[in-house]
Design a protein around this motif. Structure first.
Motif, mmCIF file in Angstrom:
data_model
loop_
_atom_site.group_PDB
_atom_site.id
_atom_site.type_symbol
_atom_site.label_atom_id
_atom_site.label_comp_id
_atom_site.label_asym_id
_atom_site.label_seq_id
_atom_site.Cartn_x
_atom_site.Cartn_y
_atom_site.Cartn_z
ATOM 1 N N ARG A 161 0.827 -1.216 0.000
ATOM 2 C CA ARG A 161 0.000 0.000 0.000
ATOM 3 C C ARG A 161 0.855 1.257 0.000
ATOM 4 N NH1 ARG A 161 -5.723 -1.216 2.950
ATOM 5 N NH2 ARG A 161 -6.122 -3.079 1.730
ATOM 6 N N VAL A 162 1.962 1.216 0.700
ATOM 7 C CA VAL A 162 2.876 2.369 0.688
ATOM 8 C C VAL A 162 3.429 2.563 -0.718
ATOM 9 C CG1 VAL A 162 5.121 3.187 1.484
ATOM 10 C CG2 VAL A 162 3.469 2.323 3.131
ATOM 11 N N LEU A 220 2.016 1.692 -3.497
ATOM 12 C CA LEU A 220 0.944 2.227 -4.341
ATOM 13 C C LEU A 220 0.781 3.732 -4.124
ATOM 14 C CD1 LEU A 220 -1.854 -0.491 -4.182
ATOM 15 C CD2 LEU A 220 -0.617 0.304 -6.202
ATOM 16 N N MET A 221 0.813 4.131 -2.832
ATOM 17 C CA MET A 221 0.673 5.555 -2.521
ATOM 18 C C MET A 221 1.810 6.358 -3.125
ATOM 19 S SD MET A 221 -1.253 7.806 -1.186
ATOM 20 C CE MET A 221 -2.447 7.080 -0.089
ATOM 21 N N GLY A 222 3.026 5.793 -3.010
ATOM 22 C CA GLY A 222 4.189 6.467 -3.609
ATOM 23 C C GLY A 222 4.027 6.592 -5.110
ATOM 24 N N PHE A 273 1.229 6.692 -6.722
ATOM 25 C CA PHE A 273 0.182 7.686 -6.979
ATOM 26 C C PHE A 273 0.777 9.096 -6.925
ATOM 27 C CE2 PHE A 273 -3.027 10.540 -5.038
ATOM 28 C CZ PHE A 273 -3.906 10.584 -6.101
#
Lengths: 671, 401
Positions: free
Chosen positions: A19-20, A22-24, A26
């Protein structure tokens, strides 16, 4: 440190890692989008946006060029300028929100010292109101002016004090659509005198922008709308200057002007008009009208022309009723406009000296006489017995006015006493059923009847010269109209063919003939100067501000007509007799006039039929060496020529020659 | 995780190591990004607000400097305390959040105005701004409490409702942008806490549906949830050149400002969009446009790089946190920062709606500055605590950094 069981965890789970990541990812995508957009805006389109930013802050302000002055032949200022601060409203720039707009107008009303109370305001035609508002009288005026001229800005205050100008300029955001520029206001110091001749000015309309006459004029320029202001606009207008200033988002000027192009003032126009004679002419018209009133005639309008018969220079031209051109400097409501310029006011904007054509009555007789003599239909000295009654070929019976009979007379006598019967006879003799008519039509056309004089003023009428062709055309129009509208009669023509009676009418200046005072004066000029039909004109030359001639207008061409001296002598003798000899129709009018001046004059009384009052006419030529003058005067509903128009003509001539004016009405009751 | 059911006392050695080295344990790059952005803010405001208040060219710079100073002090204090203690105060913090925003509404109601702040003698206190940090601290605690029941639908719903309550209070003030920050923060916390994709997708779908309802469906049947100007601002960026005099005027002027800056900017003296006030709110919401106009693509790139650094460090601290509470606080702060940066910058370049969200650390404003620095203080605290914890465990040598 003690930690709760729930709170303790392995530093990072695989799920969190994903998830981190993915956030990065994004965040990376977002930054990429932002950078691409910035690249597009700043690097690829930077120049376009720079241009837009420049456009944003630079405003071009028009610096109005002062219009040239209009001077009379002696240098008197008939139209001048006055630099003044005005408060103007540009309705297109006003706030669109009605509440905001009304509030702005109340603020403005307070600033310029107008009433802030609200009134009912009808915008549009009174019969078909487009909008009814409850606003201040100030806003009402602006809305109505905008309705009439949707392109022009409205001046709501002239001679605004510097305090008012400063107050508005410093609060541009609170006065959206309001400006307080310094402009050159047109001034007409002689008010209603020669108003129709001088014309007036106004902001150019979208239609006018397309006209060839206003080629190269930019929108919002003040141009001549009528009269000489219109005719000589190209010289008077000058060239507007411009000032490029930097403004902030609220439209306030920011710093000194970036660039300035100075306006080029308009040039002055020198006229052939003599202001003194002009003023006297207007006074004379009023005198003539009051004389007519004294005789029970409801005179309400009139016109005069005074000109130099040899050059065509117009010394004076006027039309009554007139108006003060200053009314156009302020907003004017539709109702007020109609009141000032409509039917009620008898159309004061109409220049009756050139724009109205009337039957001329007996002032037409010299033309008939010329035609008869030149065509050999009558000989000098040939007599005719005037029994007071004339019976034409068809059996129609006509009589002299007042059932007078003048006995056995020749053509000179007939002109002197103005015998209608004599001229009916000439009309019958001159009748010719060919399409263009006979000698009467030919000579009338040569004298300039039924064609424009070519005067340097807009809107001149052609007038009407009746002939068989003309009548046939009128009948055709009448027929077409009747077919189209399914009416029994359109009132254009009665459908009967050309007859001898038509020519008899024309011979005495009655019936369908239509002549403007200027056309009549031009015809008399041709008679006076021995056969040259001059082109009347008012503009003499263009001068710069110190009076140096920039351009002198060539004397417009004149047209020669083959007027033989013998014929001219006969006609002039008749006209002289009419003004001087006993029995002459205007002999009483000229009584006491200095004898060194020879006066040739003819009265006329146009019968309009249908019970309408007669129209008074007078045309004369006064021989005075280099100051010779031709004057034509007409007074609508003025009665007999000798009663109203002739005394007015004498006043005008007197002023021109420096003779003491004397009002002397004649008693001749001839047509 | 479940094996460690009893507290494990630290060894003497561990504690000795922890206390022996009180040296710099803060995240240096985060500090660099923070101070760099504050520096940029002061520099840009100095050029842009020279003429805003006649006779006081440094008014905004001095104020902003003062706020930054106070904010940095607060950040240091927060960095030094262990953030984990805040978890016990969750009810107090949440109560403060709701209470202060209710107070604003009450005052606004009494004065019949729409105000987002409370006037204090020295400062205009804006509860909605400060509420961002309060929400992060409180919500992270609630989520942590329920970390074992994350798969339950009820948990997701409760967390979202806990965020929606203050969000609605803020939107009513009206401050739509900050309200949206609250929702985003809650969503991000669920995301980082490990809520299932099914729930997250459902939430996203719900969001899309409600936006459609508010903007399109409800007005069609005559219910106006948002004020007309709010709708216009939200949708205006889709058709920016329709009416340059209206709401989209701001977007137009901002694009002109940024575009006219070109590669290297027009310089303070020639930045007419800023100087002549064509650019609205140039010291607050549109400060990035000023950067774009005055310093060009290069200036904008510097500022954006500092934000990228900030976000990267926040992500990194999130992964380092010694406990879930720290991860969630970091995740909430990260979401708040990212949302504000992308929405604000996106707005100035015309790819996002106008929402009135300030640019963190750059926009002029006391509440925003204090809140952002407090958040960064919390991040530093998480970093320091992680270092202490790891040093204790001996996983990461303290000398690394």
């Amino acid at each position: 440190m003690i930690q709760g069981p729930d709170d303790r965890r392995a530093p990072i789970t695989p799920q969190l890692a994903v998830r981190v990541a993915l956030m990065g990812g994004f965040a990376l995508v977002m930054f990429a989008i932002i950078f691409f957009r910035l690249w597009f805006l700043q690097v690829l389109s930077g120049h376009d946006f720079l241009a837009k930013a420049q456009q944003n802050r630079v405003r071009s302000i028009v610096v109005q060029a002062p219009r040239g002055e209009i001077l009379d032949r002696n240098g008197k200022q008939m139209v001048k300028n006055r630099a003044t601060n005005v408060v103007q409203v540009d309705p297109a720039e006003l706030p669109t929100n009605q509440v905001v707009r009304a509030r702005m107008f109340r603020r403005l009303a307070f600033v310029i010292g107008r009433s802030r109370s609200l009134h009912r305001c009808v915008v549009g035609e009174p019969t078909h109101p487009r909008e009814v508002l409850m606003v201040t009288s100030l806003q009402c005026e602006v809305e109505q002016a905008y309705f009439r001229l949707p392109y022009a800005s409205v001046t709501v205050k002239t001679d605004a004090s510097s305090a008012v100008v400063g107050y508005i300029a410093e609060r541009a955001s609170k006065f959206q659509g309001v400006t307080a520029p310094q402009i050159n206001l047109r001034q007409y110091p002689y008010k209603d005198i020669a108003a129709q001749v001088l014309g007036y000015v106004g902001e150019i309309s979208p239609t006018e922008l397309t006209w060839h006459h206003f080629k190269g004029v930019s929108p919002a320029t003040v141009v001549g709308q009528n009269g000489l202001e219109y005719q000589y606009d190209r010289y008077l207008r000058g060239k507007n200057g411009a000032q490029r200033i930097s403004v902030d988002a609220l439209g306030n000027a920011n710093g000194p002007a970036l660039a300035t192009r100075n306006p080029i003032p308009g040039e002055n126009l020198r006229l052939s008009v003599d202001q003194n004679v002009e003023a006297e002419g207007m006074k004379a018209l009023k005198t003539g009208i009051s004389l007519a009133h004294g005789n029970g005639n409801p005179a309400d309008a009139g016109a005069f022309v005074a000109m130099d018969p040899s050059s065509g220079e117009i010394y004076a031209m006027g039309s009554y009723p007139s108006f003060d051109p200053d009314v156009f400097a302020k907003p004017i409501s539709t109702a007020h406009y109609n009141q000032l310029f409509g039917k009620q006011a008898n159309y004061p904007q109409l220049n009756r000296a050139i724009q109205s054509a009337y039957p001329t009555g007996s002032t037409f007789k010299p033309i008939t006489a010329t035609a008869a003599l030149e065509a050999g239909k009558w000989a000098p000295g040939e007599t005719y017995t005037d029994t007071g009654t004339f019976t034409d070929t068809g059996g129609g019976v006509r009589q002299n006015a007042g059932k007078a009979s003048y006995g056995t007379i020749n053509i000179v006598d007939a002109l002197r006493v103005s015998s209608d019967v004599f001229f009916y006879n000439l009309g019958r003799n001159l009748n010719d059923p060919r399409p263009a008519g006979g000698a009467l039509q030919t000579w009338a056309r040569r004298y300039g009847i039924g064609r424009r004089t070519g005067v340097d003023l807009p809107g001149e009428t052609t007038g009407t010269l009746p002939s068989p062709t003309w009548r046939a055309n009128r009948n055709t129009i009448e027929h077409t109209c009747e077919r189209k509208t399914h009416k029994s009669a359109c009132g254009i023509a009665d459908g009967r063919p050309w007859s001898e009676g038509d020519n008899e009418n024309l011979a005495v200046g009655q019936g369908d003939v239509g002549v403007s005072p200027l056309q009549l004066a031009t015809a008399y000029s041709a008679l006076a100067n021995g056969g040259r039909v001059v082109t009347p004109h008012i503009g003499l030359q263009i001068e710069d501000a110190v009076g140096k001639v920039v351009q002198r207008f060539d004397k417009p061409p004149s047209r020669h007509i083959a007027l033989s001296p013998a014929v001219r002598a006969q006609v002039m003798q008749g006209l002289y007799g009419a003004a001087n000899s006993p029995g002459g129709t205007s002999e009483q009018v000229w009584k006491g006039f200095p004898s060194q001046y020879k006066v040739f004059g003819k009265t006329g009384t146009a019968q309009l039929g249908l019970g309408r009052p007669d129209q008074s006419w007078y045309a004369c030529y006064v021989q005075a060496g280099s100051r010779s003058i031709v004057v034509a005067v007409t007074i609508e509903k003025g009665g007999f020529g000798a009663e109203a128009a002739a005394p007015a003509a004498r006043l005008i001539v007197s002023k021109w020659l420096g003779v003491k004016g004397k009002v002397q009405a004649g008693h001749s009751k001839t047509l | 995780m479940s094996t460690a059911t009893t507290p494990v006392p630290r060894s003497i050695e561990e504690l000795a190591v922890a206390t022996e080295r009180p040296a710099l344990r803060i995240d240096v790059w985060l500090a660099v990004a923070t101070l760099g952005l504050i520096g940029c803010s002061l520099y840009v405001l100095h050029g842009a607000t020279k003429n805003d208040i006649p006779g006081r060219p440094d008014f905004y710079v001095q104020r902003q400097g003062l706020y930054a100073g106070i904010g940095l002090l607060l950040a240091i204090v927060l960095a030094k305390i262990d953030y984990s203690r805040l978890r016990e105060l969750k009810f107090v913090v949440f109560g403060l959040l709701i209470g202060s925003n209710l107070l604003v509404l009450a005052i606004a109601g009494a004065t019949r105005g729409s105000k987002r702040w409370i006037n204090l003698p020295f400062f205009q206190y804006q509860p909605s701004e400060v509420g961002k940090v309060l929400l992060v601290v409180a919500l992270a605690a609630f989520v942590t409490d329920r970390s074992r029941r994350l798969h339950e639908r009820q948990t997701t719903a409760r967390v979202m409702l806990l965020a929606l309550l203050p969000a609605l209070l803020v939107i009513a003030q009206p401050d739509l942008g900050t309200g949206m920050v609250f929702v985003v923060v809650a969503f991000a916390m669920l995301y980082f806490a490990g809520t299932s994709w099914k729930h997250l997708t459902a939430l996203a779908a719900l969001f899309v549906v409600s936006v459609t309802l508010v903007l399109a469906a409800a007005p069609a049947i005559g219910v106006h949830v948002l004020k007309p100007y709010q709708v216009q601002r939200l949708t205006g960026f889709l058709k920016p050149s329709k009416d340059p005099r209206n709401q989209t005027y701001q977007i137009n002027q901002s694009e002109i400002a940024i575009g006219s800056g070109g590669k290297s900017g027009r310089g303070v003296a020639h930045a007419t969009q800023t100087k002549l006030n064509f650019l609205p709110e140039h010291h607050t919401d549109f400060v990035f446009s000023v950067v774009g106009e005055t310093y060009g693509f290069m200036g904008a790139a510097v500022v954006l790089s500092l934000y990228a650094l900030l976000i990267w460090r926040a992500l990194r601290i999130l992964t380092m946190a010694k406990n879930l509470y720290g991860t969630l606080i970091a995740g909430g702060i990260l979401a708040m920062m990212m949302f504000q940066v992308f929405v604000n910058v996106g707005m100035t370049i015309g790819i996002m709606p106008i929402t009135g969200v300030p640019l963190p650390l750059m926009s002029f404003g006391g509440s925003s500055m204090l809140v952002t620095l407090m958040a960064i203080g919390l991040l530093q605290s998480i970093h320091i605590q992680a270092r202490i914890a790891n040093a204790g465990k001996g996983r990461i040598p303290l000398s690394q950094g």
